[in-house]
Design a protein around this motif. Structure first.
Motif, PDB file in Angstrom:
ATOM      1  N   LYS A 179       1.030  -1.230   0.181  1.00  0.00           N
ATOM      2  CA  LYS A 179       0.104   0.088  -0.008  1.00  0.00           C
ATOM      3  C   LYS A 179       0.749   1.399  -0.027  1.00  0.00           C
ATOM      4  O   LYS A 179       0.224   2.377  -0.526  1.00  0.00           O
ATOM      5  N   ARG A 180       2.068   1.243   0.413  1.00  0.00           N
ATOM      6  CA  ARG A 180       2.981   2.609   0.504  1.00  0.00           C
ATOM      7  C   ARG A 180       3.909   2.488  -0.902  1.00  0.00           C
ATOM      8  O   ARG A 180       4.632   3.282  -0.985  1.00  0.00           O
ATOM      9  N   GLN A 181       3.830   1.522  -1.745  1.00  0.00           N
ATOM     10  CA  GLN A 181       4.556   1.354  -2.929  1.00  0.00           C
ATOM     11  C   GLN A 181       3.962   1.803  -4.048  1.00  0.00           C
ATOM     12  O   GLN A 181       2.742   1.638  -4.302  1.00  0.00           O
ATOM     13  N   PRO A 182       4.688   2.579  -4.993  1.00  0.00           N
ATOM     14  CA  PRO A 182       3.991   2.857  -6.379  1.00  0.00           C
ATOM     15  C   PRO A 182       3.880   1.653  -7.133  1.00  0.00           C
ATOM     16  O   PRO A 182       4.830   0.873  -7.050  1.00  0.00           O
ATOM     17  N   LEU A 183       2.865   1.537  -8.182  1.00  0.00           N
ATOM     18  CA  LEU A 183       3.139   0.532  -9.081  1.00  0.00           C
ATOM     19  C   LEU A 183       3.628   1.430 -10.317  1.00  0.00           C
ATOM     20  O   LEU A 183       3.159   2.196 -10.843  1.00  0.00           O
ATOM     21  N   ARG A 184       4.563   0.714 -11.096  1.00  0.00           N
ATOM     22  CA  ARG A 184       5.386   1.057 -12.175  1.00  0.00           C
ATOM     23  C   ARG A 184       5.122   0.232 -13.252  1.00  0.00           C
ATOM     24  O   ARG A 184       4.925  -0.960 -13.190  1.00  0.00           O
ATOM     25  N   VAL A 185       4.368   0.939 -14.344  1.00  0.00           N
ATOM     26  CA  VAL A 185       3.910   0.055 -15.356  1.00  0.00           C
ATOM     27  C   VAL A 185       4.589   0.595 -16.816  1.00  0.00           C
ATOM     28  O   VAL A 185       5.032   1.782 -16.765  1.00  0.00           O
ATOM     29  N   ARG A 186       4.598  -0.101 -17.713  1.00  0.00           N
ATOM     30  CA  ARG A 186       4.837   0.481 -19.030  1.00  0.00           C
ATOM     31  C   ARG A 186       4.204  -0.013 -20.164  1.00  0.00           C
ATOM     32  O   ARG A 186       3.499  -1.265 -20.006  1.00  0.00           O
ATOM     33  N   VAL A 187       3.819   0.454 -21.227  1.00  0.00           N
ATOM     34  CA  VAL A 187       2.886   0.109 -22.356  1.00  0.00           C
ATOM     35  C   VAL A 187       3.667   0.524 -23.581  1.00  0.00           C
ATOM     36  O   VAL A 187       4.057   1.721 -23.530  1.00  0.00           O
ATOM     37  N   PRO A 188       3.340   0.018 -24.628  1.00  0.00           N
ATOM     38  CA  PRO A 188       4.034   0.508 -25.900  1.00  0.00           C
ATOM     39  C   PRO A 188       2.895   1.569 -26.411  1.00  0.00           C
ATOM     40  O   PRO A 188       1.582   0.915 -26.579  1.00  0.00           O
ATOM     41  N   VAL A 189       3.355   2.284 -27.220  1.00  0.00           N
ATOM     42  CA  VAL A 189       2.316   3.370 -27.697  1.00  0.00           C
ATOM     43  C   VAL A 189       2.876   3.219 -29.405  1.00  0.00           C
ATOM     44  O   VAL A 189       4.117   3.643 -29.852  1.00  0.00           O
ATOM     45  N   THR A 190       1.996   2.948 -30.637  1.00  0.00           N
ATOM     46  CA  THR A 190       2.381   2.810 -31.662  1.00  0.00           C
ATOM     47  C   THR A 190       1.493   3.909 -32.484  1.00  0.00           C
ATOM     48  O   THR A 190       0.468   4.030 -32.261  1.00  0.00           O
ATOM     49  N   ASN A 191       2.320   4.690 -33.258  1.00  0.00           N
ATOM     50  CA  ASN A 191       1.933   5.454 -34.346  1.00  0.00           C
ATOM     51  C   ASN A 191       1.563   5.023 -35.629  1.00  0.00           C
ATOM     52  O   ASN A 191       2.565   4.674 -36.118  1.00  0.00           O
TER      53      ASN A 191
ATOM     54  N   ARG B  56       6.368   4.455 -19.872  1.00  0.00           N
ATOM     55  CA  ARG B  56       6.344   4.276 -18.521  1.00  0.00           C
ATOM     56  C   ARG B  56       5.543   5.104 -17.559  1.00  0.00           C
ATOM     57  O   ARG B  56       5.886   6.516 -17.813  1.00  0.00           O
ATOM     58  N   LEU B  57       4.896   4.524 -16.640  1.00  0.00           N
ATOM     59  CA  LEU B  57       3.989   5.455 -16.053  1.00  0.00           C
ATOM     60  C   LEU B  57       4.399   4.992 -14.454  1.00  0.00           C
ATOM     61  O   LEU B  57       4.447   3.732 -14.307  1.00  0.00           O
ATOM     62  N   THR B  58       4.068   5.619 -13.632  1.00  0.00           N
ATOM     63  CA  THR B  58       4.134   5.556 -12.083  1.00  0.00           C
ATOM     64  C   THR B  58       2.711   5.944 -11.460  1.00  0.00           C
ATOM     65  O   THR B  58       2.545   6.892 -11.624  1.00  0.00           O
ATOM     66  N   ILE B  59       2.156   4.720 -10.975  1.00  0.00           N
ATOM     67  CA  ILE B  59       0.862   4.976  -9.984  1.00  0.00           C
ATOM     68  C   ILE B  59       1.010   5.051  -8.809  1.00  0.00           C
ATOM     69  O   ILE B  59       1.228   4.177  -7.917  1.00  0.00           O
ATOM     70  N   PRO B  60       1.255   6.480  -8.315  1.00  0.00           N
ATOM     71  CA  PRO B  60       1.305   6.583  -6.861  1.00  0.00           C
ATOM     72  C   PRO B  60       0.230   5.996  -5.841  1.00  0.00           C
ATOM     73  O   PRO B  60      -0.791   5.918  -6.200  1.00  0.00           O
ATOM     74  N   PRO B  61       0.772   5.794  -4.711  1.00  0.00           N
ATOM     75  CA  PRO B  61      -0.073   5.131  -3.667  1.00  0.00           C
ATOM     76  C   PRO B  61      -1.510   6.152  -3.477  1.00  0.00           C
ATOM     77  O   PRO B  61      -2.498   5.578  -3.100  1.00  0.00           O
ATOM     78  N   ALA B  62      -1.090   7.368  -3.532  1.00  0.00           N
ATOM     79  CA  ALA B  62      -2.423   8.275  -3.283  1.00  0.00           C
ATOM     80  C   ALA B  62      -3.353   7.964  -4.226  1.00  0.00           C
ATOM     81  O   ALA B  62      -4.271   8.275  -3.947  1.00  0.00           O
ATOM     82  N   ALA B  63      -3.125   7.537  -5.498  1.00  0.00           N
ATOM     83  CA  ALA B  63      -4.184   7.481  -6.381  1.00  0.00           C
ATOM     84  C   ALA B  63      -4.947   6.155  -6.001  1.00  0.00           C
ATOM     85  O   ALA B  63      -6.136   5.847  -6.736  1.00  0.00           O
TER      86      ALA B  63
END
Length: 131
Positions: free
Chosen positions: A21-33, A78-85
């Motif tokens: 619960k105090r840890q951010p979730l780090r994710v990554r996703v490919p975006v293609t044009n 890459r996106l970081t989802i903070p615990p506050a979210a």
């Protein structure tokens, strides 16, 4: 914008596992044009608790990033989802970080039917658990 399968190292199960619960979730996703011109995209991540009570918001904007993608190119974002979210607001008006199951959407628009009706690509979807 094309959302390819690819949240957090392209895990096929679409389960992101556990995060504390105090840890951010780090994710990554490919975006293609898929177009023939460079373009900017605002990649947006939305979260929702699976067990939210009636009347709770459908989802919450948790992170976003603007990226420039060249014609025919793919960028890993890459996106970081903070615990506050992932907080809930108690009846006393206090933010509480409680364990539970969450759903995550990443795409170029909010995960709503109206976005699809206006031509937005379907978001990539996954779930995770907070301990």
């Amino acid at each position: 914008f094309q959302a390819e399968d690819g949240i957090r190292d392209a895990q096929e199960s679409r389960g992101l596992g556990d995060v504390y619960k105090r840890q951010p979730l780090r994710v990554r996703v490919p975006v293609t044009n898929a177009g023939d011109r460079a373009a900017d995209e605002v990649v947006q991540a939305y979260v929702r608790r699976e067990d939210d009570a009636a009347g709770a918001p459908r989802f919450r904007l948790a992170a976003f990033r603007r990226v420039r993608v060249g014609p025919g190119a793919t960028r890993m974002v890459r996106l970081t989802i903070p615990p506050a979210a992932r907080e809930r607001i108690s009846e006393a008006g206090e933010a509480v970080r409680a364990p539970g199951r969450f759903r995550l959407w990443i795409g170029g628009a909010a995960p709503m039917p109206v976005a699809a009706a206006l031509g937005a690509a379907a978001p990539v979807e996954a779930e995770f658990r907070v301990r």
